[in-house]
Structure formats: structure tokens, C-alpha cells
Design a protein around this motif. Structure first.
Motif, PDB file in Angstrom:
ATOM      1  N   GLU A  49     -13.823 -51.926  24.475  1.00 27.95           N
ATOM      2  CA  GLU A  49     -14.713 -52.807  23.704  1.00 27.95           C
ATOM      3  C   GLU A  49     -15.223 -52.120  22.439  1.00 27.95           C
ATOM      4  N   ASN A  53     -13.989 -53.100  18.506  1.00 25.55           N
ATOM      5  CA  ASN A  53     -14.932 -53.419  17.426  1.00 25.55           C
ATOM      6  C   ASN A  53     -14.670 -52.561  16.200  1.00 25.55           C
ATOM      7  N   GLY A 100     -17.997 -58.326  23.148  1.00 25.09           N
ATOM      8  CA  GLY A 100     -17.822 -56.899  23.399  1.00 25.09           C
ATOM      9  C   GLY A 100     -19.117 -56.137  23.577  1.00 25.09           C
TER      10      GLY A 100
END
Length: 145
Positions: A49, A53, A100
């Protein structure tokens, strides 16, 4: 547990997320975490996650991933060159993106983002629980008479 450290330079591509997740899992399995610990899977998900990003929002600049084991906590850090700080959102139920940071917040005992001289560092800490396995003998003291 002995302190451990892993640091990986990452290309800013979507394929890198899968590769790095596998590298991190392979490395931390060798750190002596309990075999039945959910911490390994949690670290894998948090790494994915945070790295996703960085790849999506920081562009092709330098990205690095670090994992550190100290005491009973694994800390995952993802650093990138973007000065833009992430902001968690509330995605609609049909949205395919935007969860996320919410996932990281739900899984980590602590998490944050810090600005650095070259951009930012997002991090999360995952506890390592020492639970007895079915193969571990339990020692229960018997009362004395």
C-alpha cells in the motif's frame, strides 16, 4: 529478537510493487518471526500500500523501501522525492482506488508521514505477536499441596 534491517532502492513502476513485496517477505521470514505470525502478511500488505502510493503519486523519482525489526515491532518505511504529503480520503464504495492509507491505519499500531530533505517518508509499525503454536508445549504450573 535481534534487530534487523532491510533497505531496497525501487524503480517507480507498478511492477516494482510486486517484486519488492516478495523481496521484503522473503527477507523478514529469515528474521526469526514466529511461523504462524500474521505479521509477515501484514507487513507485505502495508509495504504494498505504501509503495503503491509512492509509485502512483511521486512519479519516476527515486523511491526506497526499508523494513526494520526492533524488539517486537516491524517498521516499514517508504521514501520518495515528492514533497506532496498523502491525504487519506473516503472513497465511494464503487471506487477502485483511495483505500491504501485507510488499510495502513487499520493494520498498523502507529503510522505517519515525515518530510525529508529530498521529499517524504511514509512509515507504519506492525507488532510481532509471540503466540504459542500447536506444536509448542504449554507450561502450566500445578498448584502445590
Amino acid at each position: 529478537m535481534e534487530p534487523q534491517h532491510l533497505s531496497i532502492s525501487v524503480p517507480g513502476t507498478a511492477r516494482a510493487v510486486t517484486d519488492v513485496r516478495h523481496q521484503v517477505v522473503a527477507e523478514i521470514r529469515g528474521w526469526g518471526l514466529p511461523a504462524d505470525s500474521s505479521a509477515v502478511e501484514t507487513v507485505a500488505l502495508v509495504t504494498s500500500e505504501l509503495l503503491t502510493n509512492a509509485v502512483q503519486h511521486a512519479g519516476q523519482g527515486p523511491i526506497s523501501v526499508a523494513a526494520l525489526l526492533k524488539d517486537d515491532t516491524v517498521r516499514v518505511e517508504v521514501s520518495d522525492a515528492s514533497p506532496t504529503l498523502p491525504t487519506p480520503g473516503l472513497p465511494d464504495e464503487d471506487d477502485e482506488h483511495g483505500r491504501g492509507l485507510l488499510i495502513v491505519a487499520a493494520l498498523a499500531v502507529r503510522h505517519d508521514v515525515e518530510t525529508t530533505e529530498s521529499g517524504k517518508r511514509c512509515w507504519a509499525e506492525i507488532p510481532v505477536q509471540h503466540e504459542p503454536t500447536p506444536h509448542s508445549p504449554l507450561h502450566v504450573p500445578l498448584p502445590r499441596r
